[in-house]
Write a protein that holds these residues in place. Sequence first.
Motif, PDB file in Angstrom:
ATOM      1  N   GLU A  23       6.953   5.886 -18.113  1.00  0.00           N
ATOM      2  CA  GLU A  23       6.872   4.932 -17.028  1.00  0.00           C
ATOM      3  C   GLU A  23       5.724   3.953 -17.175  1.00  0.00           C
ATOM      4  O   GLU A  23       4.648   4.314 -17.667  1.00  0.00           O
ATOM      5  CB  GLU A  23       6.634   5.735 -15.738  1.00  0.00           C
ATOM      6  CG  GLU A  23       7.436   5.285 -14.584  1.00  0.00           C
ATOM      7  CD  GLU A  23       7.205   6.198 -13.393  1.00  0.00           C
ATOM      8  OE1 GLU A  23       8.177   6.835 -12.970  1.00  0.00           O
ATOM      9  OE2 GLU A  23       6.073   6.266 -12.902  1.00  0.00           O
ATOM     10  N   LEU A  42       1.139   2.125 -12.925  1.00  0.00           N
ATOM     11  CA  LEU A  42       0.971   1.335 -11.700  1.00  0.00           C
ATOM     12  C   LEU A  42      -0.460   1.450 -11.211  1.00  0.00           C
ATOM     13  O   LEU A  42      -1.050   2.526 -11.272  1.00  0.00           O
ATOM     14  CB  LEU A  42       1.900   1.853 -10.600  1.00  0.00           C
ATOM     15  CG  LEU A  42       3.395   1.762 -10.842  1.00  0.00           C
ATOM     16  CD1 LEU A  42       4.143   2.426  -9.691  1.00  0.00           C
ATOM     17  CD2 LEU A  42       3.833   0.309 -10.986  1.00  0.00           C
ATOM     18  N   GLU A  92      -2.837   5.347  -3.650  1.00  0.00           N
ATOM     19  CA  GLU A  92      -1.664   6.189  -3.443  1.00  0.00           C
ATOM     20  C   GLU A  92      -1.533   6.556  -1.974  1.00  0.00           C
ATOM     21  O   GLU A  92      -2.522   6.634  -1.254  1.00  0.00           O
ATOM     22  CB  GLU A  92      -1.790   7.457  -4.274  1.00  0.00           C
ATOM     23  CG  GLU A  92      -1.458   7.207  -5.720  1.00  0.00           C
ATOM     24  CD  GLU A  92      -1.451   8.488  -6.526  1.00  0.00           C
ATOM     25  OE1 GLU A  92      -0.675   9.403  -6.187  1.00  0.00           O
ATOM     26  OE2 GLU A  92      -2.217   8.561  -7.490  1.00  0.00           O
ATOM     27  N   GLU A 127       7.251   9.031  -6.891  1.00  0.00           N
ATOM     28  CA  GLU A 127       8.138  10.201  -6.961  1.00  0.00           C
ATOM     29  C   GLU A 127       8.645  10.527  -5.564  1.00  0.00           C
ATOM     30  O   GLU A 127       8.101  10.060  -4.563  1.00  0.00           O
ATOM     31  CB  GLU A 127       7.385  11.423  -7.495  1.00  0.00           C
ATOM     32  CG  GLU A 127       6.252  11.827  -6.571  1.00  0.00           C
ATOM     33  CD  GLU A 127       5.707  13.229  -6.803  1.00  0.00           C
ATOM     34  OE1 GLU A 127       6.265  13.978  -7.613  1.00  0.00           O
ATOM     35  OE2 GLU A 127       4.721  13.571  -6.127  1.00  0.00           O
TER      36      GLU A 127
END
Length: 420
Positions: free
Chosen positions: A185, A188, A192, A283
């Motif tokens: 991935e 980023l 969070e 996720e």
Amino acid sequence: MRVMVVGKGGREHAIVWALSKSPKISQLLCAPGNVGMRGLAELVPIQEHQFDELAVFATERKIDLVVIGPDDPLAAGIVDHLESAGLRVYGPRKNAAIIEGSKVFTKDLLHKYNIPTAAYGSFDNYEEALAYVRKQGAPIVIKADGLAAGKGVIVAQTLQEAEAALAEIMVSKAFGASGNSVVVEEFLQGQEMSLLAFVDGVTVRPMVPSQDHKPVFDDDKGPNTGGMGTYSPLPHIPQSVVDEAIATIVKPTAEAMVAEGRPFRGVLYAGLMLTAQGPKTIEFNARFGDPETQVILPRLETDLLDIFLATLDGTLGELDIRWSEEAAVCVILASAGYPASSTKGVAIEGLDAIGDRALVFHSGTAEKDGKLVTNGGRVLGVVGRGRDIAEARERAYAAAADIHFEGKHNRTDIARKALV
Ligand code: AMP
Ligand code: GLY
């Protein structure tokens, strides 16, 4: 009502604690539970993976509602199993729990429905994954497809780290079959946020947002863990950002699951990165977070049982769900060596003196010769509450300092971001 919670961690201790306040519950049980829950629930010596034994026991004891805490049994279909035995169960069925059980499934779902997430590739072939990683370069994120106790994600700052992570997951099989496929991935950047919601099909009732601290050491150094501490609310994150995440990520995902014939019923947990381009999905989990639950449920003013029952009755959309304005901060006390290893059987002192200065939820404890001892990596979650984060944080750390066991480790910077 007779209610049985399944699980044995700090999350389940917090769920049991919240349910124990419900006047409608005449008997509260937990299988297998932990010693911290004594006095709140009857502990049932059946493990989370013993579906048949749980079904037989719950039927014999005429349990009216079973609540599932952890991810592993959900992914393995515990809800379907207990339902087929005629029990009422709170939690997603197997075909919906896959949203946590397979990262490849979830990335493909988000992509199909245009829900914001990091760019990615998914691979079941090591050579192809390696070629993709080399082409993309670092920083880059490598994720084992399946469940890995919160440890199957490696944020690689260098190509060398990325290659080592790939080999560990796909060749050495550090996480077993969970590493048969990987997601690679885009990295980023941002803060969070854990945004959990009570969900029934397309009905989404968000909880208050919280923030976890995954890496084991201060300033987010060291390897990722299951979570070293949490806090709620997030005073530095505007409500408009939370609303945007609900509108662009959580609701569309619940709707996508319905469209896919996998209606989600239970707690849907979005792990989000608040990037300069808006919130993006890191996720999804199919359950309450641990240790998010330890700061969320103390803020819930509505009877948790009513929320579970309304979900099963199809009336979740009509229920009045209230949250308190107070702040909560949870500091995890971990064993020496966590997360790589953990020492067990070490005596824990000082709990009796905490009183009501803080809530103490047990994660990995046991009783040996009548004494409380450590029994896992994450041992206790100490939750301070107050008018604001500063007060809650002070109370959590003051109580945490009064609890002692050899090798005790905790982060000292939980919720610090919210103070500046
Ligand atoms: P997960 O188990 O998927 O929540 O990932 C564990 C942690 O890894 C997250 O809480 C993030 O801190 C980090 N992480 C996961 N995916 C990314 C990403 N695409 N970019 C940056 N950090 C990530
Ligand atoms: N605190 C992270 C999790 O529950 O997955």
